[in-house]
Design an enzyme around this catalytic site. Structure first.
Site, PDB file in Angstrom:
ATOM      1  N   TYR A 154       0.845  -1.196   0.000  1.00  0.00           N
ATOM      2  CA  TYR A 154       0.000   0.000   0.000  1.00  0.00           C
ATOM      3  C   TYR A 154       0.882   1.248   0.000  1.00  0.00           C
ATOM      4  CZ  TYR A 154      -3.901  -3.091   1.080  1.00  0.00           C
ATOM      5  OH  TYR A 154      -4.842  -4.085   1.029  1.00  0.00           O
ATOM      6  N   ASN A 189     -12.102  -1.140  -5.333  1.00  0.00           N
ATOM      7  CA  ASN A 189     -11.887  -1.502  -6.731  1.00  0.00           C
ATOM      8  C   ASN A 189     -13.099  -2.313  -7.214  1.00  0.00           C
ATOM      9  OD1 ASN A 189     -11.015  -2.566  -9.202  1.00  0.00           O
ATOM     10  ND2 ASN A 189      -9.701  -4.087  -8.232  1.00  0.00           N
ATOM     11  N   CYS A 218      -6.243  -5.984  -7.448  1.00  0.00           N
ATOM     12  CA  CYS A 218      -6.107  -5.486  -6.077  1.00  0.00           C
ATOM     13  C   CYS A 218      -5.635  -6.578  -5.116  1.00  0.00           C
ATOM     14  CB  CYS A 218      -7.403  -4.854  -5.597  1.00  0.00           C
ATOM     15  SG  CYS A 218      -8.860  -5.890  -5.793  1.00  0.00           S
ATOM     16  N   HIS A 219      -5.784  -7.843  -5.515  1.00  0.00           N
ATOM     17  CA  HIS A 219      -5.317  -8.950  -4.673  1.00  0.00           C
ATOM     18  C   HIS A 219      -3.794  -8.980  -4.575  1.00  0.00           C
ATOM     19  CE1 HIS A 219      -5.500 -10.534  -8.805  1.00  0.00           C
ATOM     20  NE2 HIS A 219      -4.478 -11.316  -8.450  1.00  0.00           N
TER      21      HIS A 219
END
Length: 179
Positions: free
Chosen positions: A100, A128, A136-137
């Site tokens: 992040y 998302n 996003c995983h």
């Protein structure tokens, strides 16, 4: 007007949504924020070319191939900040992860800001609307934590394993708000 269809995947049922020509949603069954951003009722309609393309893309992905995001017409619904974060997500290579904090640094540069909050990035990643396709995983905490996947941590683990990510330094947190 928005349309939807279903897709059965190795990680469970998935809902696909489109605006007629562009994919606007890919949500795991029971996912947080399922359907968020869609302001109108979705009409079930299976015979849409964009759904055929998306299902073909997902078939390839779940077969262990590496289909390109550019193969699909994507139109995720969200403001400038979220769009910036989602664009950065699209740049994460298959089988790799990013933190992040790293996304926050990239977003700050793109938005011409001195700094960017990792928590704000986490919110955008979590919202998302085109899961799996916009990966996003592939986002993890700085310490290797697998926290924060709206489709569920077990799904995140399965997707990363499918992509061949080295899981040896990654872990599922035992407590926290993003489980």
């Amino acid at each position: 007007m928005y349309y939807s269809t279903s897709y059965l995947s190795p990680v469970g049922g998935i809902t696909l949504a489109c605006d007629g020509g562009n994919l606007v949603g890919v949500w795991n069954e029971g996912q947080k924020y399922h359907g968020a951003g869609i302001s109108a009722k979705m009409i079930a309609k299976d015979d849409m070319p964009v759904f055929d393309a998306a299902k073909n893309w997902l078939d390839k992905y779940f077969a262990g191939e590496k289909p390109s995001i550019s193969e699909l017409p994507l139109a995720p619904i969200g403001g400038e900040f979220r769009q910036t974060v989602w664009t950065i997500l699209c740049e994460i290579p298959y089988g790799e992860v990013i933190t992040y904090g790293d996304i926050a640094k990239k977003a700050a540069v793109k938005l011409n800001r001195a700094t960017m909050s990792s928590q704000a990035v986490g919110g955008a990643v979590g919202h998302n609307p085109i899961s799996i396709v916009i990966p996003c995983h592939r986002v993890i905490g700085t310490s290797g934590s697998l926290t924060g996947y709206a489709g569920g941590i077990s799904t995140k683990v399965k997707l990363l394993e499918l992509e061949g990510v080295d899981m040896s330094r990654l872990y599922v947190p035992t407590k926290g708000t993003a489980l």
